[in-house]
Design a protein around this motif. Structure first.
Motif, PDB file in Angstrom:
ATOM      1  N   ASP A  68       0.797  -1.226   0.000  1.00 45.42           N
ATOM      2  CA  ASP A  68       0.000   0.000   0.000  1.00 45.42           C
ATOM      3  C   ASP A  68       0.832   1.281   0.000  1.00 45.42           C
ATOM      4  O   ASP A  68       0.293   2.369   0.096  1.00 45.42           O
ATOM      5  N   ASP A  69       2.151   1.155  -0.086  1.00 41.44           N
ATOM      6  CA  ASP A  69       3.051   2.315  -0.115  1.00 41.44           C
ATOM      7  C   ASP A  69       2.983   3.171   1.146  1.00 41.44           C
ATOM      8  O   ASP A  69       3.435   4.312   1.148  1.00 41.44           O
ATOM      9  N   PHE A  70       2.416   2.656   2.246  1.00 41.60           N
ATOM     10  CA  PHE A  70       2.380   3.417   3.493  1.00 41.60           C
ATOM     11  C   PHE A  70       3.803   3.570   4.017  1.00 41.60           C
ATOM     12  O   PHE A  70       4.544   2.605   4.098  1.00 41.60           O
ATOM     13  N   ASN A  71       4.175   4.782   4.365  1.00 38.60           N
ATOM     14  CA  ASN A  71       5.513   5.070   4.881  1.00 38.60           C
ATOM     15  C   ASN A  71       5.350   5.701   6.259  1.00 38.60           C
ATOM     16  O   ASN A  71       4.988   6.866   6.379  1.00 38.60           O
ATOM     17  N   PHE A  72       5.629   4.908   7.308  1.00 36.70           N
ATOM     18  CA  PHE A  72       5.417   5.398   8.665  1.00 36.70           C
ATOM     19  C   PHE A  72       6.295   6.596   8.988  1.00 36.70           C
ATOM     20  O   PHE A  72       5.845   7.549   9.630  1.00 36.70           O
ATOM     21  N   VAL A  73       7.545   6.576   8.565  1.00 37.63           N
ATOM     22  CA  VAL A  73       8.463   7.678   8.875  1.00 37.63           C
ATOM     23  C   VAL A  73       7.909   8.983   8.299  1.00 37.63           C
ATOM     24  O   VAL A  73       7.878  10.016   8.972  1.00 37.63           O
ATOM     25  N   GLU A  74       7.442   8.922   7.085  1.00 36.76           N
ATOM     26  CA  GLU A  74       6.842  10.106   6.457  1.00 36.76           C
ATOM     27  C   GLU A  74       5.555  10.510   7.191  1.00 36.76           C
ATOM     28  O   GLU A  74       5.337  11.686   7.482  1.00 36.76           O
ATOM     29  N   PHE A  75       4.706   9.532   7.497  1.00 35.05           N
ATOM     30  CA  PHE A  75       3.453   9.777   8.213  1.00 35.05           C
ATOM     31  C   PHE A  75       3.705  10.490   9.541  1.00 35.05           C
ATOM     32  O   PHE A  75       2.973  11.397   9.926  1.00 35.05           O
ATOM     33  N   ALA A  76       4.749  10.059  10.253  1.00 35.32           N
ATOM     34  CA  ALA A  76       5.058  10.614  11.578  1.00 35.32           C
ATOM     35  C   ALA A  76       5.808  11.942  11.491  1.00 35.32           C
ATOM     36  O   ALA A  76       6.092  12.547  12.519  1.00 35.32           O
ATOM     37  N   ILE A  80      13.955  11.389   7.509  1.00 36.04           N
ATOM     38  CA  ILE A  80      14.618  10.100   7.310  1.00 36.04           C
ATOM     39  C   ILE A  80      16.137  10.200   7.461  1.00 36.04           C
ATOM     40  O   ILE A  80      16.796   9.233   7.842  1.00 36.04           O
ATOM     41  N   ARG A  81      16.689  11.365   7.242  1.00 29.07           N
ATOM     42  CA  ARG A  81      18.144  11.540   7.369  1.00 29.07           C
ATOM     43  C   ARG A  81      18.613  11.446   8.815  1.00 29.07           C
ATOM     44  O   ARG A  81      19.795  11.324   9.088  1.00 29.07           O
ATOM     45  N   ARG A  82      17.664  11.481   9.763  1.00 29.15           N
ATOM     46  CA  ARG A  82      18.002  11.461  11.182  1.00 29.15           C
ATOM     47  C   ARG A  82      17.625  10.141  11.860  1.00 29.15           C
ATOM     48  O   ARG A  82      17.650  10.041  13.070  1.00 29.15           O
ATOM     49  N   VAL A  83      17.261   9.127  11.061  1.00 30.45           N
ATOM     50  CA  VAL A  83      16.747   7.871  11.602  1.00 30.45           C
ATOM     51  C   VAL A  83      17.790   6.761  11.551  1.00 30.45           C
ATOM     52  O   VAL A  83      18.495   6.598  10.558  1.00 30.45           O
ATOM     53  N   LEU A  84      17.861   6.008  12.636  1.00 31.01           N
ATOM     54  CA  LEU A  84      18.647   4.779  12.697  1.00 31.01           C
ATOM     55  C   LEU A  84      17.731   3.652  13.151  1.00 31.01           C
ATOM     56  O   LEU A  84      16.809   3.871  13.933  1.00 31.01           O
ATOM     57  N   HIS A  85      18.008   2.460  12.671  1.00 27.66           N
ATOM     58  CA  HIS A  85      17.301   1.280  13.174  1.00 27.66           C
ATOM     59  C   HIS A  85      17.903   0.977  14.538  1.00 27.66           C
ATOM     60  O   HIS A  85      19.090   0.724  14.659  1.00 27.66           O
ATOM     61  N   GLY A  86      17.078   1.020  15.581  1.00 33.59           N
ATOM     62  CA  GLY A  86      17.583   0.846  16.936  1.00 33.59           C
ATOM     63  C   GLY A  86      17.723  -0.597  17.353  1.00 33.59           C
ATOM     64  O   GLY A  86      18.807  -1.065  17.676  1.00 33.59           O
ATOM     65  N   GLU A  87      16.625  -1.318  17.346  1.00 41.90           N
ATOM     66  CA  GLU A  87      16.661  -2.714  17.765  1.00 41.90           C
ATOM     67  C   GLU A  87      15.426  -3.412  17.241  1.00 41.90           C
ATOM     68  O   GLU A  87      14.461  -2.781  16.807  1.00 41.90           O
ATOM     69  N   HIS A 139       9.046  -6.655  18.233  1.00 42.93           N
ATOM     70  CA  HIS A 139       9.295  -5.419  18.979  1.00 42.93           C
ATOM     71  C   HIS A 139      10.426  -4.725  18.239  1.00 42.93           C
ATOM     72  O   HIS A 139      11.463  -5.336  17.972  1.00 42.93           O
ATOM     73  N   LYS A 140      10.217  -3.473  17.842  1.00 42.59           N
ATOM     74  CA  LYS A 140      11.285  -2.762  17.130  1.00 42.59           C
ATOM     75  C   LYS A 140      11.279  -1.293  17.533  1.00 42.59           C
ATOM     76  O   LYS A 140      10.268  -0.759  17.973  1.00 42.59           O
ATOM     77  N   SER A 141      12.445  -0.684  17.384  1.00 41.29           N
ATOM     78  CA  SER A 141      12.532   0.732  17.710  1.00 41.29           C
ATOM     79  C   SER A 141      13.361   1.471  16.677  1.00 41.29           C
ATOM     80  O   SER A 141      14.297   0.928  16.100  1.00 41.29           O
ATOM     81  N   LEU A 142      12.956   2.707  16.466  1.00 39.40           N
ATOM     82  CA  LEU A 142      13.704   3.638  15.626  1.00 39.40           C
ATOM     83  C   LEU A 142      14.366   4.649  16.551  1.00 39.40           C
ATOM     84  O   LEU A 142      13.770   5.079  17.542  1.00 39.40           O
ATOM     85  N   VAL A 143      15.575   5.022  16.226  1.00 39.55           N
ATOM     86  CA  VAL A 143      16.266   6.075  16.958  1.00 39.55           C
ATOM     87  C   VAL A 143      16.284   7.299  16.046  1.00 39.55           C
ATOM     88  O   VAL A 143      16.681   7.207  14.890  1.00 39.55           O
ATOM     89  N   VAL A 144      15.837   8.415  16.576  1.00 37.88           N
ATOM     90  CA  VAL A 144      15.787   9.653  15.800  1.00 37.88           C
ATOM     91  C   VAL A 144      16.666  10.676  16.493  1.00 37.88           C
ATOM     92  O   VAL A 144      16.469  10.994  17.668  1.00 37.88           O
ATOM     93  N   ARG A 145      17.658  11.158  15.761  1.00 40.83           N
ATOM     94  CA  ARG A 145      18.541  12.200  16.294  1.00 40.83           C
ATOM     95  C   ARG A 145      17.826  13.540  16.195  1.00 40.83           C
ATOM     96  O   ARG A 145      17.295  13.907  15.137  1.00 40.83           O
ATOM     97  N   ASN A 146      17.786  14.281  17.293  1.00 38.49           N
ATOM     98  CA  ASN A 146      17.126  15.566  17.334  1.00 38.49           C
ATOM     99  C   ASN A 146      18.197  16.652  17.500  1.00 38.49           C
ATOM    100  O   ASN A 146      18.645  16.932  18.602  1.00 38.49           O
ATOM    101  N   PRO A 147      18.600  17.272  16.374  1.00 38.62           N
ATOM    102  CA  PRO A 147      19.675  18.277  16.451  1.00 38.62           C
ATOM    103  C   PRO A 147      19.276  19.548  17.185  1.00 38.62           C
ATOM    104  O   PRO A 147      20.130  20.333  17.571  1.00 38.62           O
ATOM    105  N   GLU A 148      17.984  19.747  17.405  1.00 39.83           N
ATOM    106  CA  GLU A 148      17.515  20.956  18.081  1.00 39.83           C
ATOM    107  C   GLU A 148      17.578  20.834  19.601  1.00 39.83           C
ATOM    108  O   GLU A 148      17.394  21.809  20.314  1.00 39.83           O
ATOM    109  N   ALA A 149      17.807  19.629  20.103  1.00 43.37           N
ATOM    110  CA  ALA A 149      17.843  19.428  21.560  1.00 43.37           C
ATOM    111  C   ALA A 149      19.010  20.204  22.158  1.00 43.37           C
ATOM    112  O   ALA A 149      20.109  20.257  21.620  1.00 43.37           O
ATOM    113  N   GLY A 150      18.749  20.824  23.276  1.00 46.65           N
ATOM    114  CA  GLY A 150      19.792  21.553  23.985  1.00 46.65           C
ATOM    115  C   GLY A 150      20.030  22.952  23.480  1.00 46.65           C
ATOM    116  O   GLY A 150      20.906  23.657  23.973  1.00 46.65           O
ATOM    117  N   LYS A 151      19.270  23.382  22.499  1.00 48.53           N
ATOM    118  CA  LYS A 151      19.454  24.752  21.982  1.00 48.53           C
ATOM    119  C   LYS A 151      18.729  25.740  22.836  1.00 48.53           C
ATOM    120  O   LYS A 151      17.743  25.517  23.421  1.00 48.53           O
TER     121      LYS A 151
END
Length: 151
Positions: A68-76, A80-87, A139-151
């Protein structure tokens, strides 16, 4: 930008996948799995299986093959440049075989951060059923780097 915690509880559209022998053979070869129950039908049957047995981590890939071409990363709204497969983790309740039609139902089960919000974790829980009967949980997780944190 921080992940939206309102995503917790979100159900991702159901995904149904037909498991094919060629997919299993290709996957087993790609990961270096030499157990013939994943690639040789006669060996699988000799070992007591009704068809080729799904390699343990194959369900992660099967769920990713959406028609169905559903893309969760886009939906959320995640960059995508800030995403890593966590576990990922799997709990099997029954064997899964070539020829099975599986249904994947996924829910966002948690969102949390570490390192002062610089790393955010989006956790998904997936149930996998065959003919309405539970065969596995993922059970899976995505890690998203947030470059704005701490600003």
């Amino acid at each position: 930008m921080a992940l939206n915690k309102e995503l917790i509880g979100t159900r991702i559209p159901t995904n149904t996948v037909d498991i094919e022998r060629g997919q299993l053979r290709f996957f087993a070869k790609a990961i270096g799995d030499t157990d013939p129950v994943h690639s040789d039908l006669e060996a699988a049957k000799a070992a007591g299986h009704r068809d080729l047995l799904v390699p343990p981590t194959f369900l992660f890939c099967a769920d990713s093959a959406r028609s169905d071409d559903f893309n969760f990363v886009e939906f959320a709204g995640i960059d995508i440049r800030r995403v890593l497969h966590g576990e990922q983790g799997f709990t099997y309740h029954q064997p899964v075989y070539a020829g099975d039609t599986l249904t994947f139902e996924t829910t966002v089960s948690d969102i949390y951060s570490k390192k002062g919000g610089a790393l955010e974790f989006l956790v998904q829980a997936t149930t996998v059923t065959r003919d309405g009967e539970l065969v596995a949980e993922i059970h899976k997780s995505l890690v998203v780097r947030n470059p704005e944190a701490g600003k």
